[in-house]
Scaffold this motif. Structure first.
Motif, PDB file in Angstrom:
ATOM      1  N   ASN A  51      -2.207  -8.528  -9.218  1.00 55.11           N
ATOM      2  CA  ASN A  51      -1.696  -7.189  -9.504  1.00 55.11           C
ATOM      3  C   ASN A  51      -2.737  -6.099  -9.225  1.00 55.11           C
ATOM      4  OD1 ASN A  51       0.847  -8.110 -10.312  1.00 55.11           O
ATOM      5  ND2 ASN A  51       0.170  -8.418 -12.424  1.00 55.11           N
ATOM      6  N   ASP A  52      -4.003  -6.425  -9.379  1.00 52.76           N
ATOM      7  CA  ASP A  52      -5.053  -5.433  -9.105  1.00 52.76           C
ATOM      8  C   ASP A  52      -5.112  -5.079  -7.622  1.00 52.76           C
ATOM      9  OD1 ASP A  52      -7.331  -6.832 -11.578  1.00 52.76           O
ATOM     10  OD2 ASP A  52      -5.773  -5.292 -11.767  1.00 52.76           O
ATOM     11  N   LYS A  53      -4.740  -6.046  -6.779  1.00 54.70           N
ATOM     12  CA  LYS A  53      -4.778  -5.835  -5.334  1.00 54.70           C
ATOM     13  C   LYS A  53      -3.398  -5.560  -4.746  1.00 54.70           C
ATOM     14  CE  LYS A  53      -8.853  -8.770  -4.597  1.00 54.70           C
ATOM     15  NZ  LYS A  53      -9.390  -9.971  -3.879  1.00 54.70           N
ATOM     16  N   ASN A  54      -2.375  -5.520  -5.603  1.00 57.59           N
ATOM     17  CA  ASN A  54      -0.992  -5.317  -5.125  1.00 57.59           C
ATOM     18  C   ASN A  54      -0.648  -6.311  -4.018  1.00 57.59           C
ATOM     19  OD1 ASN A  54      -0.502  -3.196  -6.892  1.00 57.59           O
ATOM     20  ND2 ASN A  54      -1.114  -1.632  -5.420  1.00 57.59           N
ATOM     21  N   THR A  55      -1.030  -7.545  -4.231  1.00 53.87           N
ATOM     22  CA  THR A  55      -0.886  -8.569  -3.198  1.00 53.87           C
ATOM     23  C   THR A  55      -0.174  -9.796  -3.761  1.00 53.87           C
ATOM     24  OG1 THR A  55      -2.876  -7.807  -2.053  1.00 53.87           O
ATOM     25  CG2 THR A  55      -2.135 -10.047  -1.585  1.00 53.87           C
ATOM     26  N   VAL A  56       0.688 -10.367  -2.942  1.00 54.35           N
ATOM     27  CA  VAL A  56       1.366 -11.612  -3.278  1.00 54.35           C
ATOM     28  C   VAL A  56       0.988 -12.652  -2.231  1.00 54.35           C
ATOM     29  CG1 VAL A  56       3.482 -11.024  -2.003  1.00 54.35           C
ATOM     30  CG2 VAL A  56       3.576 -12.671  -3.893  1.00 54.35           C
ATOM     31  N   TYR A  57       0.876 -13.885  -2.682  1.00 59.83           N
ATOM     32  CA  TYR A  57       0.476 -14.984  -1.811  1.00 59.83           C
ATOM     33  C   TYR A  57       1.541 -16.080  -1.827  1.00 59.83           C
ATOM     34  CZ  TYR A  57      -4.026 -12.734  -2.721  1.00 59.83           C
ATOM     35  OH  TYR A  57      -5.029 -11.823  -2.860  1.00 59.83           O
ATOM     36  N   LEU A  58       1.571 -16.841  -0.755  1.00 61.79           N
ATOM     37  CA  LEU A  58       2.410 -18.038  -0.707  1.00 61.79           C
ATOM     38  C   LEU A  58       1.558 -19.161  -0.135  1.00 61.79           C
ATOM     39  CD1 LEU A  58       5.280 -19.122  -1.256  1.00 61.79           C
ATOM     40  CD2 LEU A  58       5.737 -18.784   1.192  1.00 61.79           C
TER      41      LEU A  58
ATOM     42  N   SER B  79       0.842  -1.196   0.000  1.00 59.80           N
ATOM     43  CA  SER B  79       0.000   0.000   0.000  1.00 59.80           C
ATOM     44  C   SER B  79       0.873   1.240   0.000  1.00 59.80           C
ATOM     45  CB  SER B  79      -0.920   0.003   1.230  1.00 59.80           C
ATOM     46  OG  SER B  79      -0.160   0.050   2.421  1.00 59.80           O
ATOM     47  N   GLY B  80       0.244   2.351  -0.391  1.00 58.14           N
ATOM     48  CA  GLY B  80       0.975   3.607  -0.443  1.00 58.14           C
ATOM     49  C   GLY B  80       0.944   4.184  -1.835  1.00 58.14           C
TER      50      GLY B  80
ATOM     51  N   ILE C 254       4.644  -2.359  -9.306  1.00 55.57           N
ATOM     52  CA  ILE C 254       5.410  -3.302  -8.487  1.00 55.57           C
ATOM     53  C   ILE C 254       6.094  -4.276  -9.417  1.00 55.57           C
ATOM     54  CG2 ILE C 254       5.345  -5.010  -6.651  1.00 55.57           C
ATOM     55  CD1 ILE C 254       2.805  -3.716  -5.626  1.00 55.57           C
ATOM     56  N   LEU C 255       7.361  -4.388  -9.307  1.00 51.74           N
ATOM     57  CA  LEU C 255       8.134  -5.285 -10.172  1.00 51.74           C
ATOM     58  C   LEU C 255       8.131  -6.671  -9.538  1.00 51.74           C
ATOM     59  CD1 LEU C 255      10.938  -2.764 -11.152  1.00 51.74           C
ATOM     60  CD2 LEU C 255       8.720  -3.170 -12.242  1.00 51.74           C
TER      61      LEU C 255
END
Length: 122
Positions: free
Chosen positions: A73-80, A25-26, A31-32
């Motif tokens: 990418n729409d949520k600027n979120t990465v999951y594991l 966020s921010g 985001i690469l």
């Protein structure tokens, strides 16, 4: 200006599953690479998996076939997604991202999350 917030850690029995999330966020232009690292007690921090903006990913040999990294990418979120967890997966898991800020003065920054603890009991 930019921060990463992780969630999803906890205690799980060996063989179980957990899903970690990390939201950026921010003031973000793009985001690469986004990645997950982990650091076990007394050990160096190691790369677990990484994923580019186009979806290409790499996974450490130690977790290949058990862990899957993905991103929205729409949520600027990465999951594991972590399956078939082993006691040796116990560690603090950190999210990392290479971010281009909207503020051109800031430019490119590498950001770390605060870490989330994953404990796998035998």
């Amino acid at each position: 200006q930019v921060q990463l917030v992780e969630s999803g850690g906890g205690l799980v029995q060996a063989g179980g599953s957990l899903r970690l999330s990390c939201a950026a966020s921010g003031s973000i232009f793009s985001i690469l690479v986004m990645a997950w690292y982990r650091q076990a007690p007394g050990k160096q921090r190691e790369l677990v998996a990484s994923i580019g903006s186009g979806g290409s990913s790499n996974t450490a040999d130690s977790v290949k076939g058990r862990f899957t990294i993905s991103r929205d990418n729409d949520k600027n979120t990465v999951y594991l997604q972590m399956n078939s967890l082993k006691p040796e997966d116990t560690a603090v898991y950190y999210c990392n991202a290479g971010i281009v800020a909207k503020d051109k003065v800031v430019g490119y920054v590498e950001v770390w999350g605060q870490g989330t603890l994953v404990t796998v009991s035998s």
